[in-house]
Scaffold this active site. Structure first.
Site, short mmCIF file in Angstrom:
data_model
loop_
_atom_site.label_atom_id
_atom_site.label_comp_id
_atom_site.label_asym_id
_atom_site.label_seq_id
_atom_site.Cartn_x
_atom_site.Cartn_y
_atom_site.Cartn_z
N LYS A 111 63.12 93.91 9.01
CA LYS A 111 62.88 94.18 10.23
C LYS A 111 61.39 94.29 10.69
CE LYS A 111 67.19 94.60 11.81
NZ LYS A 111 67.80 93.93 12.80
N TYR A 150 66.14 94.96 4.02
CA TYR A 150 66.51 95.40 5.37
C TYR A 150 65.30 95.89 6.08
CZ TYR A 150 68.74 97.06 9.77
OH TYR A 150 69.16 97.31 11.13
N ASN A 195 70.25 88.84 17.97
CA ASN A 195 70.69 90.32 17.67
C ASN A 195 71.57 90.31 16.23
OD1 ASN A 195 72.36 93.07 18.23
ND2 ASN A 195 74.01 91.29 17.89
N ASP A 220 76.47 80.20 11.97
CA ASP A 220 75.82 81.05 10.97
C ASP A 220 74.43 80.96 11.48
OD1 ASP A 220 74.29 81.96 8.97
OD2 ASP A 220 75.69 81.29 7.28
P1 NAD Z 1 77.54 95.02 13.58
O1 NAD Z 1 77.72 94.87 12.35
O2 NAD Z 1 78.47 95.35 14.36
O3 NAD Z 1 76.83 93.54 14.22
C1 NAD Z 1 76.24 92.58 13.37
C2 NAD Z 1 76.73 91.10 13.96
O4 NAD Z 1 75.88 90.15 13.37
C3 NAD Z 1 78.04 91.19 13.35
O5 NAD Z 1 78.85 90.64 14.64
C4 NAD Z 1 78.27 90.24 12.39
O6 NAD Z 1 79.16 89.12 12.52
C5 NAD Z 1 76.89 89.12 12.86
N1 NAD Z 1 76.22 88.31 11.85
C6 NAD Z 1 76.12 88.88 10.65
N2 NAD Z 1 75.57 87.82 9.90
C7 NAD Z 1 75.56 86.89 10.67
C8 NAD Z 1 75.25 85.38 10.63
N3 NAD Z 1 74.64 84.83 9.58
N4 NAD Z 1 75.54 84.56 11.66
C9 NAD Z 1 75.83 84.89 12.98
N5 NAD Z 1 76.19 86.23 13.00
C10 NAD Z 1 76.09 87.04 11.96
O7 NAD Z 1 76.35 95.83 13.78
P2 NAD Z 1 75.33 96.28 15.10
O8 NAD Z 1 74.87 97.90 14.70
O9 NAD Z 1 75.83 95.81 16.22
O10 NAD Z 1 73.96 95.44 14.50
C11 NAD Z 1 73.43 94.47 15.52
C12 NAD Z 1 71.84 94.26 15.30
O11 NAD Z 1 71.43 95.70 15.51
C13 NAD Z 1 71.61 94.16 13.93
O12 NAD Z 1 70.27 93.15 13.94
C14 NAD Z 1 71.17 95.44 13.46
O13 NAD Z 1 70.27 95.21 12.35
C15 NAD Z 1 70.48 96.15 14.62
N6 NAD Z 1 70.41 97.62 14.63
C16 NAD Z 1 71.48 98.44 14.53
C17 NAD Z 1 71.32 99.50 14.36
C18 NAD Z 1 72.61 100.50 14.43
O14 NAD Z 1 72.25 101.73 14.23
N7 NAD Z 1 73.67 100.18 14.53
C19 NAD Z 1 70.18 100.23 14.40
C20 NAD Z 1 68.76 99.37 14.41
C21 NAD Z 1 69.27 98.05 14.28
#
Ligand code: NAD
Length: 257
Positions: free
Chosen positions: A160, A156, A84, A57
């Site tokens: 960021k 959120y 990430n 975590d």
């Molecule tokens: P996602 O939900 O598929 O991935 C997020 C991952 O983080 C998951 O695998 C989850 O298990 C993991 N996670 C959450 N809490 C955790 C913790 N406490 N310890 C370890 N792992 C943890 O979504 P995503 O879109 O792949 O997001 C990845 C990153 O990209 C995030 O930081 C998100 O804010 C950022 N992001 C995503 C988007 C989008 O449009 N998808 C846009 C901007 C930024």
């Protein structure tokens, strides 16, 4: 050697696989999705790479320390870290509970700080390993919402925005040690975090905000991460790469405002 947090799904998964395809040994961090993380490891191995899955975590200090220890034990070093892992807990600001505010800040901001601190300590201790021009590369996964305010997502957006200043401060502090710290700010990328916003009618509405006319794929971000971690990006220090199909170009002003 690359460690990617939150790599059992979405952008993290694609980044872990892209790092593996680019020749890096990969640590695939997951929080609870062990089977999915093992699938990512299997996919990297099938493509000829080497990887391990490590549960942690990122908001837990002891977990993060143990994750870096386990990674270094298996691969001997850590050269690239992609912080990430992230989450959303949305609510109208007036209704948002303190618990939901704290959870998102704990994972998205404090979690990235804990991973950044562990990475920077390790890069410093390792010194010059001769594997790349920089002694270590840290990539923070931010969002276009480090720039674009987002009603209903104050926790959120604040996390960021915080990442943006954390990243620049770390970059300023560590550049003289030839450690490169940068961020990637994705726009709308189709993953589990935003299924409701990217599918169906909501997806069509979303396209109005994307000049390039398509919702992004996790691979779009993964490719940017591989480049940013490589020597091709050796002069990138303290930068935020917006991988967003033009979302931050104020598309509402296209028709003369
Ligand atoms: P996602 O939900 O598929 O991935 C997020 C991952 O983080 C998951 O695998 C989850 O298990 C993991 N996670 C959450 N809490 C955790 C913790 N406490 N310890 C370890 N792992 C943890 O979504 P995503 O879109 O792949 O997001 C990845 C990153 O990209 C995030 O930081 C998100 O804010 C950022 N992001 C995503 C988007 C989008 O449009 N998808 C846009 C901007 C930024």
């Amino acid at each position: 050697m690359a460690l990617v947090t939150g790599a059992s799904s979405g952008i993290g998964r694609a980044t872990a696989q892209a790092m593996g395809a680019a020749g890096a040994k990969v640590a695939v961090n997951y929080r609870s999705q062990e089977d999915e993380a093992k699938n990512v490891v299997a996919a990297i191995e099938k493509a000829g790479g080497e990887a391990i899955a490590i549960g942690a975590d990122v908001s837990d200090e002891a977990d993060v320390e143990a994750m870096f220890k386990a990674t270094a034990k298996r691969f001997g070093a850590v050269d690239v870290v992609v912080a990430n892992a992230g989450m959303q807990k949305d609510a109208a600001s007036a209704e948002m509970s303190l618990d939901d505010w704290r959870k998102v800040i704990d994972v998205n901001l404090t979690g990235q700080f804990l991973c950044a601190r562990a990475a920077l300590r390790r890069f410093r201790a390792q010194g010059d390993r001769g594997v790349s021009k920089a002694r270590g590369k840290l990539i923070c996964m931010s969002s276009v919402h480090d720039l674009i305010p987002w009603a209903g997502h104050v926790n959120y957006a604040a996390s960021k925005g915080g990442i943006s200043m954390m990243m620049k401060t770390l970059a300023q502090e560590f550049a003289q040690e030839r450690v490169r710290v940068n961020a990637i700010s994705p726009g709308a990328i189709r993953t589990a975090i935003n299924e409701e916003e990217t599918e169906g009618e909501a997806g069509k509405e979303l396209l109005k905000l994307i000049p390039y006319g398509r919702i992004g794929a996790a691979e779009d971000v993964a490719n940017a991460a591989v480049w940013l971690a490589s020597d091709l990006a050796d002069y990138m220090v303290g930068a935020t790469l917006y991988v967003d199909g033009g979302m931050t170009l104020y598309p509402e002003f296209r028709g003369n405002g």
